[in-house]
Design an enzyme around this catalytic site. Structure first.
Site, PDB file in Angstrom:
ATOM      1  N   GLY A  11     -23.893   1.022 -29.215  1.00 23.05           N
ATOM      2  CA  GLY A  11     -24.426   2.111 -30.031  1.00 23.05           C
ATOM      3  C   GLY A  11     -25.549   2.839 -29.340  1.00 23.05           C
ATOM      4  O   GLY A  11     -25.684   2.812 -28.111  1.00 23.05           O
ATOM      5  N   ALA A  20     -20.000  10.547 -29.635  1.00 24.84           N
ATOM      6  CA  ALA A  20     -19.735  11.761 -30.397  1.00 24.84           C
ATOM      7  C   ALA A  20     -20.898  11.955 -31.365  1.00 24.84           C
ATOM      8  O   ALA A  20     -21.439  10.979 -31.902  1.00 24.84           O
ATOM      9  CB  ALA A  20     -18.422  11.655 -31.163  1.00 24.84           C
ATOM     10  N   GLU A  40       1.157   3.714   2.086  1.00 24.15           N
ATOM     11  CA  GLU A  40       1.843   4.022   3.332  1.00 24.15           C
ATOM     12  C   GLU A  40       3.134   3.223   3.469  1.00 24.15           C
ATOM     13  O   GLU A  40       4.160   3.738   3.924  1.00 24.15           O
ATOM     14  CB  GLU A  40       0.923   3.724   4.529  1.00 24.15           C
ATOM     15  CG  GLU A  40      -0.351   4.556   4.554  1.00 24.15           C
ATOM     16  CD  GLU A  40      -1.525   3.879   3.884  1.00 24.15           C
ATOM     17  OE1 GLU A  40      -2.645   4.033   4.370  1.00 24.15           O
ATOM     18  OE2 GLU A  40      -1.311   3.180   2.853  1.00 24.15           O
ATOM     19  N   THR A  42     -27.909   0.808 -26.971  1.00 25.08           N
ATOM     20  CA  THR A  42     -27.264   0.432 -25.712  1.00 25.08           C
ATOM     21  C   THR A  42     -27.123   1.635 -24.788  1.00 25.08           C
ATOM     22  O   THR A  42     -27.443   1.567 -23.601  1.00 25.08           O
ATOM     23  CB  THR A  42     -25.884  -0.182 -25.999  1.00 25.08           C
ATOM     24  OG1 THR A  42     -26.039  -1.332 -26.837  1.00 25.08           O
ATOM     25  CG2 THR A  42     -25.195  -0.595 -24.703  1.00 25.08           C
ATOM     26  N   LEU A  43     -26.655   2.752 -25.321  1.00 26.70           N
ATOM     27  CA  LEU A  43     -26.526   3.967 -24.523  1.00 26.70           C
ATOM     28  C   LEU A  43     -27.880   4.410 -23.986  1.00 26.70           C
ATOM     29  O   LEU A  43     -28.005   4.784 -22.809  1.00 26.70           O
ATOM     30  CB  LEU A  43     -25.908   5.075 -25.375  1.00 26.70           C
ATOM     31  CG  LEU A  43     -24.437   4.889 -25.771  1.00 26.70           C
ATOM     32  CD1 LEU A  43     -24.078   5.797 -26.942  1.00 26.70           C
ATOM     33  CD2 LEU A  43     -23.529   5.171 -24.587  1.00 26.70           C
ATOM     34  N   ASP A  76     -18.929  -2.044 -37.093  1.00 26.02           N
ATOM     35  CA  ASP A  76     -17.640  -1.350 -36.981  1.00 26.02           C
ATOM     36  C   ASP A  76     -16.447  -2.290 -36.908  1.00 26.02           C
ATOM     37  O   ASP A  76     -15.321  -1.875 -37.189  1.00 26.02           O
ATOM     38  CB  ASP A  76     -17.630  -0.459 -35.728  1.00 26.02           C
ATOM     39  CG  ASP A  76     -18.619   0.689 -35.820  1.00 26.02           C
ATOM     40  OD1 ASP A  76     -19.272   0.826 -36.876  1.00 26.02           O
ATOM     41  OD2 ASP A  76     -18.741   1.445 -34.837  1.00 26.02           O
ATOM     42  N   HIS A 121       0.828  -1.201   0.000  1.00 25.60           N
ATOM     43  CA  HIS A 121       0.000   0.000   0.000  1.00 25.60           C
ATOM     44  C   HIS A 121       0.869   1.260   0.000  1.00 25.60           C
ATOM     45  O   HIS A 121       2.089   1.201   0.218  1.00 25.60           O
ATOM     46  CB  HIS A 121      -0.936  -0.009   1.200  1.00 25.60           C
ATOM     47  CG  HIS A 121      -2.032  -1.021   1.078  1.00 25.60           C
ATOM     48  ND1 HIS A 121      -3.057  -1.128   1.998  1.00 25.60           N
ATOM     49  CD2 HIS A 121      -2.273  -1.976   0.137  1.00 25.60           C
ATOM     50  CE1 HIS A 121      -3.878  -2.099   1.635  1.00 25.60           C
ATOM     51  NE2 HIS A 121      -3.429  -2.621   0.511  1.00 25.60           N
ATOM     52  N   ARG A 176     -10.333   4.917 -21.763  1.00 21.84           N
ATOM     53  CA  ARG A 176     -10.308   3.455 -21.845  1.00 21.84           C
ATOM     54  C   ARG A 176      -9.304   2.869 -20.846  1.00 21.84           C
ATOM     55  O   ARG A 176      -9.570   1.861 -20.197  1.00 21.84           O
ATOM     56  CB  ARG A 176      -9.950   3.019 -23.273  1.00 21.84           C
ATOM     57  CG  ARG A 176     -11.041   3.283 -24.297  1.00 21.84           C
ATOM     58  CD  ARG A 176     -10.657   2.789 -25.687  1.00 21.84           C
ATOM     59  NE  ARG A 176     -11.722   3.014 -26.652  1.00 21.84           N
ATOM     60  CZ  ARG A 176     -11.689   2.643 -27.925  1.00 21.84           C
ATOM     61  NH1 ARG A 176     -10.608   2.017 -28.388  1.00 21.84           N
ATOM     62  NH2 ARG A 176     -12.708   2.876 -28.730  1.00 21.84           N
TER      63      ARG A 176
END
Length: 336
Positions: free
Chosen positions: A297, A157, A53, A300-301, A207, A51, A191
């Site tokens: 696409g 976009a 610390e 889905t969004l 795509d 970690h 990503r």
């Protein structure tokens, strides 16, 4: 800016170096200060490794200064034995008298116990320095702990007149490109910062995307593909390139997936007639996914928008018009 804020800012900068590598653990940075000088610093590099610390204490060359120092930590020191020993015990062992923490740790096995352990031992503990910044940098971890689902980022976009693509019939027609090279780099940075990236069936089919991080440093996310009926052709790059793990999300009623020769391909079945956002996120949380970037696409969004299951929106509006095409997802208003 106070001294505590200045040193905590440095700790946050260090914590950011772990973004994209520590999940499902949080990103944490630590700085040790003696008489106005930094004598040690460190950050959590990867899950299972020391970690922040520990890294900071181990970097101190003059350990005899620790009983006269302050340690700044972006997240509450742990108080339980996990893959590593408790950091609260380390602080007590080194007799560090003052601890400044940005935010408490909501993880149930910590959740204030580390702070209380230090206070009971006589350590001066201050909490809340640059708390909002600390919450932002650890949004995936905090979301997973509080909502028991991954943090969800919706990204697309679109044109000035509200379209995300022209209507295409097959993969021989290239998608409309909106993003500038600079924005492409920013998207690939996102990503790298997410555990997984998700697209729907049509996006994968038309795509043939790679869905990898190619324009930023670091690793690529797990690729999640919605293929409810198991009809995507095995010739897609997602099945064959081996560039990142690929998880195919399908419905049990579609039957048994055909064998796949691609490396890192996994099939995750779901019950019911549709793969709905809520059970999907719950399953991914159980699989250890703390953050997910959804890139398309439109259907889905829109499903995640309608379900109000998202935390961040990344929408790029390009200075161009299409006149017709696939409409961009509609963002529900507060009144909807």
């Amino acid at each position: 800016m106070t001294d505590d804020e200045r040193y905590m800012r440095r700790a946050l900068d260090l914590a950011a170096l772990g973004m994209g590598y520590t999940s499902p653990n949080p990103v944490v940075g630590a700085v040790i200060v003696h008489s106005g000088s930094i004598i040690g610093e460190g950050y959590h590099h990867r899950s299972g490794q020391p970690h922040a610390e520990v890294m900071a204490v181990n970097s101190v060359q003059e350990r005899e200064l620790l009983p006269e120092s302050t340690i700044y930590v972006t997240l509450e020191p742990c108080s339980h034995h996990g893959k590593t020993p408790p950091c609260a015990d380390l602080i007590l062992h080194e007799r560090i008298p003052r601890v400044v923490v940005a935010i408490p740790d909501p993880f149930p096995r910590v959740a204030g116990r580390g702070l209380e352990r230090l206070r009971q031992a006589g350590v001066e503990v201050i909490v809340g320095v640059l708390a909002e910044e600390a919450r932002q940098i650890n949004a995936p971890f905090l979301t997973a702990q509080s909502k028991h689902r991954p943090l969800v980022t919706l990204k697309w976009a679109q044109s000035l007149d509200g379209f995300i693509d022209r209507v295409r019939q097959d993969s021989s027609q290239s998608p409309t490109l909106f993003s500038t090279p600079q924005h492409q780099r920013e998207v690939h940075r996102e990503r790298m910062h997410h555990d997984a990236i998700l697209v729907g069936y049509k996006t994968a089919l038309l795509d043939d995307p790679q869905l990898t991080n190619r324009f930023w440093y670091g690793s690529s996310p797990i690729r999640l593909i919605l293929d409810p009926r198991l009809t995507l052709p095995r010739t897609l790059r997602l099945f064959n390139d081996g560039l990142a793990p690929t998880w195919i999300l399908y419905l049990k009623e579609a039957g048994t997936p055909a064998p796949c020769e691609g490396k890192g391909v996994r099939f995750l079945p779901f019950a019911g007639e549709r793969i709905e956002p809520e059970p999907l996120l719950h399953r991914l949380y159980e699989e250890g996914i703390a953050s997910i970037l959804i890139e398309g696409g439109a259907a889905t969004l829109s499903a995640f928008l309608r379900a109000d299951l998202y935390d961040r929106l990344l929408v790029e509006v390009a200075p161009m018009s299409l006149g017709a095409g696939i409409a961009a997802p509609a963002i529900p208003s507060k009144e909807d």
